[in-house]
Design a protein around this motif. Structure first.
Motif, PDB file in Angstrom:
ATOM      1  N   HIS A 133       0.866  -1.197   0.000  1.00  0.00           N
ATOM      2  CA  HIS A 133       0.000   0.000   0.000  1.00  0.00           C
ATOM      3  C   HIS A 133       0.892   1.233   0.000  1.00  0.00           C
ATOM      4  CE1 HIS A 133      -3.443   2.545   0.678  1.00  0.00           C
ATOM      5  NE2 HIS A 133      -2.949   2.981   1.830  1.00  0.00           N
ATOM      6  N   THR A 134       1.904   1.214   0.864  1.00  0.00           N
ATOM      7  CA  THR A 134       3.026   2.147   0.826  1.00  0.00           C
ATOM      8  C   THR A 134       4.294   1.339   1.095  1.00  0.00           C
ATOM      9  OG1 THR A 134       2.918   2.668   3.189  1.00  0.00           O
ATOM     10  CG2 THR A 134       1.658   4.101   1.702  1.00  0.00           C
ATOM     11  N   ALA A 135       5.438   1.947   0.806  1.00  0.00           N
ATOM     12  CA  ALA A 135       6.702   1.224   0.977  1.00  0.00           C
ATOM     13  C   ALA A 135       6.954   0.832   2.426  1.00  0.00           C
ATOM     14  CB  ALA A 135       7.856   2.071   0.461  1.00  0.00           C
ATOM     15  N   GLY A 136       6.486   1.651   3.363  1.00  0.00           N
ATOM     16  CA  GLY A 136       6.730   1.391   4.772  1.00  0.00           C
ATOM     17  C   GLY A 136       5.485   1.022   5.544  1.00  0.00           C
ATOM     18  N   GLY A 137       4.489   0.496   4.864  1.00  0.00           N
ATOM     19  CA  GLY A 137       3.291   0.052   5.569  1.00  0.00           C
ATOM     20  C   GLY A 137       3.619  -1.091   6.512  1.00  0.00           C
ATOM     21  N   CYS A 138       2.933  -1.135   7.643  1.00  0.00           N
ATOM     22  CA  CYS A 138       3.176  -2.209   8.599  1.00  0.00           C
ATOM     23  C   CYS A 138       1.902  -2.572   9.329  1.00  0.00           C
ATOM     24  CB  CYS A 138       4.276  -1.835   9.597  1.00  0.00           C
ATOM     25  SG  CYS A 138       3.810  -0.575  10.816  1.00  0.00           S
ATOM     26  N   THR A 153      -3.323  -2.521   4.740  1.00  0.00           N
ATOM     27  CA  THR A 153      -2.763  -3.704   4.078  1.00  0.00           C
ATOM     28  C   THR A 153      -3.863  -4.694   3.747  1.00  0.00           C
ATOM     29  OG1 THR A 153      -0.591  -3.476   5.127  1.00  0.00           O
ATOM     30  CG2 THR A 153      -1.194  -5.671   4.347  1.00  0.00           C
ATOM     31  N   LEU A 154      -4.616  -5.085   4.752  1.00  0.00           N
ATOM     32  CA  LEU A 154      -5.633  -6.130   4.596  1.00  0.00           C
ATOM     33  C   LEU A 154      -6.969  -5.645   5.129  1.00  0.00           C
ATOM     34  CD1 LEU A 154      -6.306  -9.133   3.905  1.00  0.00           C
ATOM     35  CD2 LEU A 154      -5.643  -9.686   6.264  1.00  0.00           C
ATOM     36  N   PHE A 155      -8.007  -5.757   4.292  1.00  0.00           N
ATOM     37  CA  PHE A 155      -9.377  -5.440   4.682  1.00  0.00           C
ATOM     38  C   PHE A 155     -10.208  -6.724   4.662  1.00  0.00           C
ATOM     39  CE2 PHE A 155      -8.528  -1.253   2.299  1.00  0.00           C
ATOM     40  CZ  PHE A 155      -8.058  -0.627   3.435  1.00  0.00           C
ATOM     41  N   ALA A 156     -11.444  -6.623   5.129  1.00  0.00           N
ATOM     42  CA  ALA A 156     -12.369  -7.748   5.041  1.00  0.00           C
ATOM     43  C   ALA A 156     -12.665  -8.023   3.567  1.00  0.00           C
ATOM     44  CB  ALA A 156     -13.658  -7.437   5.791  1.00  0.00           C
ATOM     45  N   GLU A 157     -12.159  -9.154   3.080  1.00  0.00           N
ATOM     46  CA  GLU A 157     -12.313  -9.596   1.694  1.00  0.00           C
ATOM     47  C   GLU A 157     -11.797  -8.575   0.679  1.00  0.00           C
ATOM     48  OE1 GLU A 157     -16.139 -11.303   0.806  1.00  0.00           O
ATOM     49  OE2 GLU A 157     -16.303 -12.174   2.812  1.00  0.00           O
ATOM     50  N   SER A 158     -10.794  -7.811   1.066  1.00  0.00           N
ATOM     51  CA  SER A 158     -10.208  -6.841   0.154  1.00  0.00           C
ATOM     52  C   SER A 158      -8.798  -6.490   0.627  1.00  0.00           C
ATOM     53  CB  SER A 158     -11.079  -5.586   0.061  1.00  0.00           C
ATOM     54  OG  SER A 158     -10.629  -4.730  -0.978  1.00  0.00           O
ATOM     55  N   PRO A 191      -8.877  -3.695  10.597  1.00  0.00           N
ATOM     56  CA  PRO A 191      -8.299  -2.958   9.473  1.00  0.00           C
ATOM     57  C   PRO A 191      -8.469  -1.450   9.597  1.00  0.00           C
ATOM     58  CG  PRO A 191     -10.453  -3.778   8.863  1.00  0.00           C
ATOM     59  CD  PRO A 191     -10.194  -4.253  10.273  1.00  0.00           C
ATOM     60  N   GLY A 192      -7.793  -0.738   8.684  1.00  0.00           N
ATOM     61  CA  GLY A 192      -7.851   0.719   8.694  1.00  0.00           C
ATOM     62  C   GLY A 192      -9.174   1.288   8.242  1.00  0.00           C
TER      63      GLY A 192
END
Length: 211
Positions: A133-138, A153-158, A191-192
């Motif tokens: 998603h970005t180079a430094g995503g965590c 990074t990870l969503f519900a089914e996405s 998730p975010g």
């Protein structure tokens, strides 16, 4: 979830999940991805009666960092992020604040390395670098509580978008398959954006990440 209590605040123009991870034993808390509305977050913290220990950022986009400076100044706590996210945090063009009519450059106080084990607010936390998603995503994994805060990074089914600066679809999918899908199946994922999910469910039903 043991001593962990999770409070969710949906904030900002794109409905970002800001999480307050409260340690009910120590009466401390962590603020994850404070999207905006620092005053509103402060009020919720006061209502909870817990002391903030740090701000944890999953990545540097504007919709996840808007209130970080306010909360750092208010509580005198560190803002923490992945070491490879420094450039996105500090560059308004890359953190997309320019798109939102702002010019925010944020300097973190503490930078994590991939796989680092952090002790914060009485919690043991594993920092998992998940670029894409970005180079430094965590993501922040609380193994004792079986909880993962996955940011965008990870969503519900996405999964998160990869068409912004430093993004990569192939890298993001590999991050999820090689790092997150190795976590216990019962791990709860916060998730975010959107609703919570579970690693088991995403391994089976996420159309972007099935092998």
């Amino acid at each position: 979830m043991g001593e962990l209590r999770i409070e969710t605040m949906v904030l900002g123009m794109v409905g970002t999940n800001c999480y307050l991870a409260v340690n009910q034993k120590t009466k401390e808390l962590l603020i994850l991805d404070p999207a905006d509305d620092g005053v509103g977050i402060q009020k919720r913290i006061t209502d909870l009666g817990a002391a903030p220990a740090a701000v944890l950022l999953t990545h540097g986009h504007f919709d996840h960092i808007g209130a970080a400076q306010y909360l750092r100044d208010t509580y005198r706590i560190p803002v923490c992020a992945m070491e490879t996210e420094r450039e996105v945090l500090e560059d308004p063009a890359k953190n997309l604040t320019a798109m939102s009519g702002q010019t925010l450059s944020l300097k973190a106080d503490r930078f994590f390395k991939d796989g680092e084990e952090a002790e914060l607010a009485g919690f043991s936390i594993r920092v998992i670098h998940t670029p894409g998603h970005t180079a430094g995503g965590c993501c922040y994994y609380f193994p004792d509580e079986g909880v993962l805060f996955s940011g965008d990074t990870l969503f519900a089914e996405s999964i998160g978008r990869t068409d912004f600066p430093t993004g990569s679809m192939g890298t993001l999918v590999r991050s999820i398959q090689e790092k997150l899908f190795g976590l216990p199946d019962e791990t709860k994922v916060y998730p975010g954006h959107g609703e919570e999910t579970q690693i088991r469910w995403e391994k089976r039903y996420n159309p972007f990440c099935r092998s």
